[in-house]
Design a protein around this motif. Structure first.
Motif, PDB file in Angstrom:
ATOM      1  N   LEU A 449       0.844  -1.191   0.000  1.00 49.42           N
ATOM      2  CA  LEU A 449       0.000   0.000   0.000  1.00 49.42           C
ATOM      3  C   LEU A 449       0.886   1.250   0.000  1.00 49.42           C
ATOM      4  O   LEU A 449       0.675   2.196  -0.764  1.00 49.42           O
ATOM      5  CB  LEU A 449      -0.918  -0.013   1.225  1.00 49.42           C
ATOM      6  CG  LEU A 449      -1.930   1.120   1.260  1.00 49.42           C
ATOM      7  CD1 LEU A 449      -2.992   0.889   0.202  1.00 49.42           C
ATOM      8  CD2 LEU A 449      -2.544   1.258   2.633  1.00 49.42           C
ATOM      9  N   ILE A 450       1.914   1.225   0.870  1.00 59.50           N
ATOM     10  CA  ILE A 450       2.848   2.358   0.940  1.00 59.50           C
ATOM     11  C   ILE A 450       3.514   2.563  -0.413  1.00 59.50           C
ATOM     12  O   ILE A 450       3.641   3.683  -0.906  1.00 59.50           O
ATOM     13  CB  ILE A 450       3.903   2.104   2.033  1.00 59.50           C
ATOM     14  CG1 ILE A 450       3.230   2.027   3.400  1.00 59.50           C
ATOM     15  CG2 ILE A 450       4.961   3.179   2.013  1.00 59.50           C
ATOM     16  CD1 ILE A 450       4.153   1.621   4.519  1.00 59.50           C
ATOM     17  N   VAL A 451       3.919   1.446  -1.032  1.00 59.25           N
ATOM     18  CA  VAL A 451       4.588   1.537  -2.331  1.00 59.25           C
ATOM     19  C   VAL A 451       3.649   2.160  -3.359  1.00 59.25           C
ATOM     20  O   VAL A 451       4.038   3.073  -4.090  1.00 59.25           O
ATOM     21  CB  VAL A 451       5.048   0.140  -2.789  1.00 59.25           C
ATOM     22  CG1 VAL A 451       5.561   0.193  -4.221  1.00 59.25           C
ATOM     23  CG2 VAL A 451       6.136  -0.389  -1.865  1.00 59.25           C
ATOM     24  N   PHE A 452       2.402   1.693  -3.371  1.00 58.16           N
ATOM     25  CA  PHE A 452       1.457   2.210  -4.362  1.00 58.16           C
ATOM     26  C   PHE A 452       1.184   3.696  -4.145  1.00 58.16           C
ATOM     27  O   PHE A 452       1.170   4.479  -5.091  1.00 58.16           O
ATOM     28  CB  PHE A 452       0.138   1.425  -4.324  1.00 58.16           C
ATOM     29  CG  PHE A 452       0.235   0.124  -5.063  1.00 58.16           C
ATOM     30  CD1 PHE A 452       0.658   0.101  -6.384  1.00 58.16           C
ATOM     31  CD2 PHE A 452      -0.065  -1.077  -4.442  1.00 58.16           C
ATOM     32  CE1 PHE A 452       0.772  -1.096  -7.078  1.00 58.16           C
ATOM     33  CE2 PHE A 452       0.040  -2.277  -5.119  1.00 58.16           C
ATOM     34  CZ  PHE A 452       0.464  -2.286  -6.439  1.00 58.16           C
ATOM     35  N   THR A 453       0.967   4.089  -2.863  1.00 58.18           N
ATOM     36  CA  THR A 453       0.712   5.514  -2.616  1.00 58.18           C
ATOM     37  C   THR A 453       1.910   6.329  -3.056  1.00 58.18           C
ATOM     38  O   THR A 453       1.755   7.376  -3.688  1.00 58.18           O
ATOM     39  CB  THR A 453       0.469   5.792  -1.113  1.00 58.18           C
ATOM     40  OG1 THR A 453       0.490   4.561  -0.419  1.00 58.18           O
ATOM     41  CG2 THR A 453      -0.809   6.506  -0.880  1.00 58.18           C
ATOM     42  N   SER A 459       3.816   9.822  -9.682  1.00 51.84           N
ATOM     43  CA  SER A 459       3.159   9.895 -10.986  1.00 51.84           C
ATOM     44  C   SER A 459       2.337  11.176 -11.098  1.00 51.84           C
ATOM     45  O   SER A 459       2.325  11.826 -12.142  1.00 51.84           O
ATOM     46  CB  SER A 459       2.233   8.702 -11.196  1.00 51.84           C
ATOM     47  OG  SER A 459       2.868   7.532 -10.828  1.00 51.84           O
ATOM     48  N   LEU A 460       1.676  11.513  -9.991  1.00 44.78           N
ATOM     49  CA  LEU A 460       0.832  12.706 -10.006  1.00 44.78           C
ATOM     50  C   LEU A 460       1.673  13.947 -10.249  1.00 44.78           C
ATOM     51  O   LEU A 460       1.336  14.795 -11.092  1.00 44.78           O
ATOM     52  CB  LEU A 460       0.102  12.820  -8.655  1.00 44.78           C
ATOM     53  CG  LEU A 460      -1.071  13.778  -8.657  1.00 44.78           C
ATOM     54  CD1 LEU A 460      -2.194  13.236  -9.506  1.00 44.78           C
ATOM     55  CD2 LEU A 460      -1.547  14.036  -7.233  1.00 44.78           C
ATOM     56  N   ILE A 461       2.792  14.054  -9.529  1.00 46.75           N
ATOM     57  CA  ILE A 461       3.665  15.212  -9.718  1.00 46.75           C
ATOM     58  C   ILE A 461       4.174  15.240 -11.159  1.00 46.75           C
ATOM     59  O   ILE A 461       4.217  16.291 -11.804  1.00 46.75           O
ATOM     60  CB  ILE A 461       4.835  15.172  -8.715  1.00 46.75           C
ATOM     61  CG1 ILE A 461       4.293  15.306  -7.298  1.00 46.75           C
ATOM     62  CG2 ILE A 461       5.821  16.291  -9.003  1.00 46.75           C
ATOM     63  CD1 ILE A 461       5.339  15.238  -6.224  1.00 46.75           C
ATOM     64  N   ALA A 462       4.526  14.057 -11.669  1.00 49.87           N
ATOM     65  CA  ALA A 462       5.012  13.985 -13.046  1.00 49.87           C
ATOM     66  C   ALA A 462       3.933  14.458 -14.007  1.00 49.87           C
ATOM     67  O   ALA A 462       4.197  15.227 -14.935  1.00 49.87           O
ATOM     68  CB  ALA A 462       5.444  12.558 -13.373  1.00 49.87           C
ATOM     69  N   LEU A 463       2.703  14.032 -13.751  1.00 50.47           N
ATOM     70  CA  LEU A 463       1.590  14.411 -14.628  1.00 50.47           C
ATOM     71  C   LEU A 463       1.384  15.924 -14.604  1.00 50.47           C
ATOM     72  O   LEU A 463       1.247  16.575 -15.647  1.00 50.47           O
ATOM     73  CB  LEU A 463       0.310  13.691 -14.187  1.00 50.47           C
ATOM     74  CG  LEU A 463      -0.903  13.943 -15.078  1.00 50.47           C
ATOM     75  CD1 LEU A 463      -0.680  13.309 -16.436  1.00 50.47           C
ATOM     76  CD2 LEU A 463      -2.166  13.398 -14.445  1.00 50.47           C
ATOM     77  N   LEU A 464       1.401  16.487 -13.371  1.00 53.99           N
ATOM     78  CA  LEU A 464       1.238  17.934 -13.245  1.00 53.99           C
ATOM     79  C   LEU A 464       2.322  18.662 -14.022  1.00 53.99           C
ATOM     80  O   LEU A 464       2.055  19.597 -14.782  1.00 53.99           O
ATOM     81  CB  LEU A 464       1.290  18.340 -11.763  1.00 53.99           C
ATOM     82  CG  LEU A 464       0.015  18.075 -10.982  1.00 53.99           C
ATOM     83  CD1 LEU A 464       0.212  18.452  -9.516  1.00 53.99           C
ATOM     84  CD2 LEU A 464      -1.146  18.852 -11.571  1.00 53.99           C
TER      85      LEU A 464
END
Lengths: 478, 233, 480
Positions: A449-453, A459-464
């Motif tokens: 779970l920690i790994v996925f979060t 990924s989110l920062i990369a997307l932004l």
């Protein structure tokens, strides 16, 4: 794929293969990665050797005990061994059990905190705290320098590779004067930049995947079910991290500034993510949550009854202890037989019980620290990635904290095994040896779970970053 | 083919181009003359859509360059004063690359032929561009314009700094393209070339096209006199 | 007196740099980071110093107030020593996170130091902590690179170089003008920090653990001065030689990366593979084995004690140990202690020599890499290096030996053979043991133990100056 995309890729490939400097960089990174894998393996192999050695010692010790039941006791020494093997009064503090934290199959790729913490303990029924705080030998200078493992290569060196490949993608066209010819093409600058970025993304991520695969295949069998998840997460992590850095480069490029500006900004980002942010977080957490181990040091003091001839004191200690362990009371011979060993066992157990609060407080402080700092991991995807890699390979701090908790319950099992016999005045029989306490390391269920979060944050920062770059690169006024 | 309607460009309070009206037909070579800063390059850049006009419009083939980029870009080719190419690619590879971006793929023989007929010496075709002189790079530019089958050619002082022989060869190629119906707009300082190669001449001063005429109407001496007169006033 | 043209050059460089927003931003960030690092370093020093001080005093009280007991029990009860924070650890944390902080002193056993502070952090600690030393060693050089990489290439690309040289200005003057200008700017940026550091460490210099704090601060400033000058001169040199700014920048950043990140880590990892450490278990087993079987492997403890007994009986000319004027148990206890110490020393020396060999490799590498040189010297002067830690360990161990010796001697003199619980010593004896106090080695001793590092800084300075002068003479305004 349309013709112009094909042409772009075809010529980017030509330019790439003709740039000796870039090829050299890739080769150097590849060699460094191989060295890192080798280094990680040699470190973990040394630990495995030690584990093997301590296990052999334990097996030998217990084999001797068992043998003493069947042999005819001739020499004094043989008799002593049999006493230790069969009489709980001797056995409880002499029988040593190893609690071992085996390295995960992928641990050589990210050594994490494994060089800093102990991964094996020999425990007897004696006070746990007395046995817990000794360190493994290590050269502090090398601990400070850190490990040159694959996670280091991926986290520190790959971004630099990405920076050197991408900082001039737009600006060099401008500085070489070829930009004008590109601008009159139907294909947009944005598309050209995206294709070029995608091209280098494929090459560098390809290299990251290649070295990761070499690392995984040389340390573990990835098909095995317990390694499959870890191996795939590692590979996904490598991709996500590379993509993040490409997104950063895209933003920088999108400002259409000079090569020097891009290089400075990119080097600045690297510095911030890898040195300044973690460095700041570390000093802030040290000052904000001061943890001092000095208060724990006192727990390791070797103390005993004030006077070993004093029966009254011995009885008092035992009574106090039985208050916590009522199931050991009620034996007829409680006070008659083996009074002193019982008193000593009670004494050291009581010490643990009394000190537990202090230990718990210390551990809770460490936990608080890590909770606080974990809130800021998103600030630096590099830190986040390091944590993800060490989570995957089970070399993170939490694994060691869980290990230490497991030691507590293992120690309880050991004490129970001997104290049951000691306080009830029962000898240890040969058949008892088939049900000796065994160390169990609990599986942590929230690891993935920690790994996925963590991965989703990156990924989110990369997307932004990608969106910012995507808009910005076209918004510059002509 | 090329048309400017009240085309104006302001940089802040400075007017680089003021209400330009101009038209270049197929087979025309329109030469813009004028001092540095007169607005020649601005005109070219506006047609290229490298900069946005403050008011007015530029049309290529009747299409506004700011609105129908995809169409207008396909038609044009451009050679700046100093054409830069990728130094690590050969002339042929550069040509192939830029053609490919425009969606035109030629085989090697055709590319070689294009370069050779554009005047590039054979032995240089497969050499990397960092060994090229300026004239050689301009020839690759011509080859590119021809390969793209451009119907509009925008040239920003393409012959400045070329030796007379190279400059002459360049003119020859322009004339050849003129024959094929290409509309050319060229900014230049070279009065002699303008008279010799151009079909029309426009004289610009401080962002205004103050005079335009056909080259047949004047002799070289008249042109020089006229030019200097305009400059002095 | 500086000649006029060079003044003009310096002025021009400073003006240009001040107009560069990126440089200004970097300057502000560096100043801020230095401020944060100094403040956090100071707070952390105070926190740790106070708690160590308090706990040490508390352990001392425990020792003094342990009540009446047999000296050997007291020797096992023992006491604790905590590694004191040195004043300048507020400047350079050095190895403090990775050396143990507490040690238990008792009879028969040399305990290892417990608790490495890094164990109280998650894996983020391996990225390093932001100390002033880190900023000065890694970040400031990068600022210098950004400041200086274009110093020549800009002039070359814009053509002003030809113009300058046609005015009769020599490369020599131009180069040194630039170098001096950058030195001045850097000095201006760092001055507030230097003042802050001097004041804060001056305020704490009465703590007593570190002698000559001000001299140390001075030397730190001097060594960092050398180090940063190296980067300035080298950056200007690369700019002088480079064809364009992009290449100069790329070359410099590559060098920076290689020297500050890659090489130090590679070298220390390599040394680790070259000289492998034993595990703690092996180390302890080696000592235990010699204790049980004797250093020659065939004289067990019982034989050793029998021999000692014989010696004493002979010496006092008596038949049995009971007749000895002293308690033989105390004698044999001390004898065993000393025997064990010998064994420990031998093993410890072997271990230390592995550490030493490992660290020696990076010391030698410092000849190639001034970053390692300044890193080592900075830790050494701050008292957070390996040399100081070993010195501290030695002092602790001799304190332990003295404590145990006094306990054993008291037992030998005052108690009766065979009556272990019959004798109890009191606070008089406990007070005979002085409280543990520690002083780090003096500056001269430290400097002597880092010859490679000092040579490295001097050598590099000479090389870079020579390089600049040589290139200045050979350089032509047009490249190639």
């Amino acid at each position: 794929m349309d013709k112009s995309t094909k042409t772009l890729i075809h010529y980017e490939w030509k330019t790439f293969t003709r740039n000796k400097f870039q090829l050299l960089l890739l080769a150097i990174t590849f060699v460094f990665a191989l060295y890192a894998i080798y280094y990680g393996k040699s470190e973990i192999n040394a630990q495995l050797d030690t584990i093997e050695a301590v296990k052999n010692l334990e097996e030998k010790e217990f084999a001797e005990y068992k043998a003493s039941f069947q042999k005819e006791l001739v020499t004094l020494e043989q008799e002593q061994t049999h006493d230790i093997a069969s009489r709980p009064a001797y056995a409880w503090y002499r029988h040593g059990y190893h609690a071992i934290l085996y390295p995960h199959a992928l641990a050589p790729l990210a050594i994490g905190q494994r060089d800093l913490f102990r991964y094996y303990y020999r425990l007897t029924g004696m006070s746990l705290h007395y046995q817990l705080y000794e360190n493994e030998l290590a050269n502090p200078v090398n601990l400070l320098a850190g490990n040159f493992d694959l996670s280091f290569v991926l986290i520190y060196l790959f971004p630099l590779l990405i920076i050197t490949f991408c900082y001039g993608l737009f600006s060099s066209e401008k500085e070489n004067g070829t930009l004008a010819l590109l601008k009159i093409q139907v294909i947009s600058i944005r598309k050209i930049m995206l294709i070029k970025l995608a091209f280098y993304l494929a090459i560098i991520t390809g290299l990251a995947l290649l070295v990761s695969l070499i690392g995984i295949l040389s340390t573990a069998n990835p098909i095995k079910s317990e390694n499959l998840m870890a191996s795939s997460l590692w590979l996904i992590g490598a991709i996500v991290y590379c993509v993040f850095w490409f997104a950063v480069m895209f933003v920088i490029i999108s400002f259409r500034k000079s090569s020097s500006f891009n290089a400075i900004t990119a080097a600045g980002c690297w510095l911030f993510f890898l040195i300044v942010i973690p460095g700041m977080l570390n000093v802030i957490v040290t000052v904000k949550y001061p943890v001092s181990s000095v208060t724990l040091a006192g727990l390791t003091r070797r103390t005993g009854l004030e006077n070993e001839d004093d029966e009254k004191e011995a009885k008092e200690v035992i009574t106090e202890f039985l208050h916590y362990k009522p199931e050991l009371a009620d034996s007829d011979s409680l006070i008659k037989n083996n009074l002193m060993p019982k008193a000593y066992a009670a004494f050291t157990s009581l010490k643990d019980i009394h000190n537990q609060e202090e230990v718990d407080y210390y551990n809770s402080q460490i936990n608080k620290r890590n909770k606080w700092i974990a809130n800021f991991y998103w600030l630096s995807p590099a830190v986040n990635m390091q944590e993800i890699f060490s989570q995957i390979t089970e070399t993170d701090l939490n694994t060691f904290l869980v290990f230490q908790d497991a030691l507590v319950s293992f120690h309880r099992d050991i004490s129970d095994f001997y104290f049951k016999r000691l306080f009830w005045d029962k000898p240890i029989l040969l058949e008892d040896y088939s049900e000796l306490p065994v160390f169990k390391m609990p599986k942590s269920d929230n690891r993935y779970l920690i790994v996925f979060t963590g991965l989703s944050k990156i990924s989110l920062i990369a997307l932004l970053a990608f969106i910012v770059g995507y808009i910005k690169i076209n918004s510059i006024s002509k | 083919m090329l048309e400017a309607k009240n085309l104006t460009k302001k940089f802040g309070s400075f007017t680089a181009l003021n209400e330009l009206n101009l038209s270049v037909k197929r087979g025309d070579i329109f030469c813009l003359l004028g001092a540095n800063g007169a607005g020649k390059s601005t005109t070219i850049n506006l047609f290229l859509n490298f900069i946005n006009p403050s008011s007015g419009s530029a049309f290529i083939d009747g299409k506004d360059v700011t609105k129908e980029q995809t169409h207008t870009k396909k038609l044009l080719s451009y050679i700046p004063e100093n054409l830069m190419l990728y130094p690590n690619l050969t002339g042929l590879e550069n040509l192939d690359f830029f053609c490919g971006l425009g969606g035109k793929v030629y085989d090697k023989d055709r590319l070689e032929e294009l370069l050779q007929t554009s005047g590039l010496q054979k032995e240089f075709i497969h050499k990397r561009v960092h060994k090229y002189s300026k004239g050689m790079r301009q020839k690759v530019g011509i080859a590119l314009a021809r390969a793209r089958e451009a119907s509009v050619l925008l040239l920003d002082e393409p012959t400045s700094g070329l030796d007379p022989k190279a400059s002459n060869e360049f003119s020859e190629l322009l004339l050849e393209m003129k024959e094929k119906g290409v509309a050319t707009l060229m900014a230049t300082h070279d009065l002699f070339r303008a008279k010799d190669t151009g079909t029309h001449i426009g004289i610009m001063k401080q962002g205004v096209l103050i005079n335009q005429f056909s080259t047949d109407e004047v002799t070289f001496q008249d042109l020089e006199k006229m030019y200097l007169q305009h400059m002095h006033n | 007196m500086i000649t006029k043209p060079i003044n003009l050059i310096i002025k021009k460089e400073i003006k240009i740099a001040l107009r560069e927003k990126l440089i200004l931003a970097m300057g502000v960030i560096i100043t801020l980071l230095l401020g944060v690092a100094l403040y956090a370093g100071y707070i952390s020093f105070k926190q740790q110093h106070n708690i160590i001080h308090e706990t040490q005093a508390q352990k001392r009280q425990e020792w003094l107030n342990q009540g009446d007991k047999h000296p050997h029990i007291a020797a096992h009860y023992g006491t604790f020593v905590f590694k004191p924070k040195t004043v300048l650890s507020l400047f350079d944390f050095g190895l403090d996170a990775y050396t143990g902080t507490s040690v238990y002193l008792e009879a028969h056993y040399q305990h290892e130091f417990m608790f490495r502070p890094a164990q109280e952090h998650s894996s983020i600690i391996r990225f390093g902590e932001l100390s002033s030393a880190l900023v000065l060693q890694i970040l400031v050089p990068l600022l210098i690179i950004f400041l200086a990489f274009a110093s020549y290439t800009n002039e070359r690309e814009s053509g002003t170089l030809k113009l300058l040289l046609s005015q009769g200005i020599s490369f020599q003057m131009l180069t040194w003008g630039k170098v001096l200008a950058f030195c001045m700017m850097l000095f201006a940026i760092l001055l507030p920090y230097v003042i802050g550091l001097t004041i804060l460490s001056g305020m704490q210099s009465q703590q007593g653990t570190t002698p000559h704090v001000m001299l140390r601060v001075l030397l730190i400033i001097l060594f960092y001065g050398f180090y940063l000058f190296l980067f300035i001169a080298f950056s200007v040199w690369v700019s002088l030689r480079a064809t364009n700014g992009r290449n100069a920048l790329l070359t410099l950043i590559t060098c920076w990366m290689f020297f500050t990140i890659l090489l130090p880590k590679t070298v220390s990892n390599f040394s680790e593979s070259l000289y492998t450490l034993p595990s703690m278990r092996e180390f302890k087993a080696g000592i235990e084995d010699e204790k049980t079987n004797g250093t020659d492997g065939k004289t067990p403890r019982s034989v050793r004690v029998a021999k000692l007994k014989e010696e004493y009986l002979k010496k006092y000319n008596v038949d049995s140990v009971q007749q000895l004027p002293i308690n033989f148990e105390g004698v044999s206890m001390q004898y065993g202690e000393e025997y064990a110490n010998q064994i420990y020393d031998k093993h410890m020396q072997a271990l230390r020599s592995i550490f030493h060999k490992q660290n020696q490799i990076s010391s030698i590498t410092s000849l190639l890499n001034p970053y390692i040189a300044v890193q080592h010297l900075s830790m050494a002067l701050s008292g957070t290096d390996m040399y100081t830690f070993n010195h501290f360990e030695d002092k602790v161990e001799s304190y332990r030996r003295e404590l145990i010796r006094k306990m054993n001697n008291d037992m030998a003199e005052n108690s009766v053979y065979g009556e272990f619980y019959g004798y109890k010593a009191g606070s008089d004896l406990w007070e005979e043991i002085d409280d543990f106090s520690y002083q780090t080695p003096t500056v001269d001793k430290i400097l002597v133990s880092y010859p490679y590092e000092i040579t490295s800084l001097i050598l590099w300075t000479i090389i870079v100056i020579a390089l600049l002068n040589f290139t200045n003479k050979k350089m032509k305004p047009l490249y190639g």
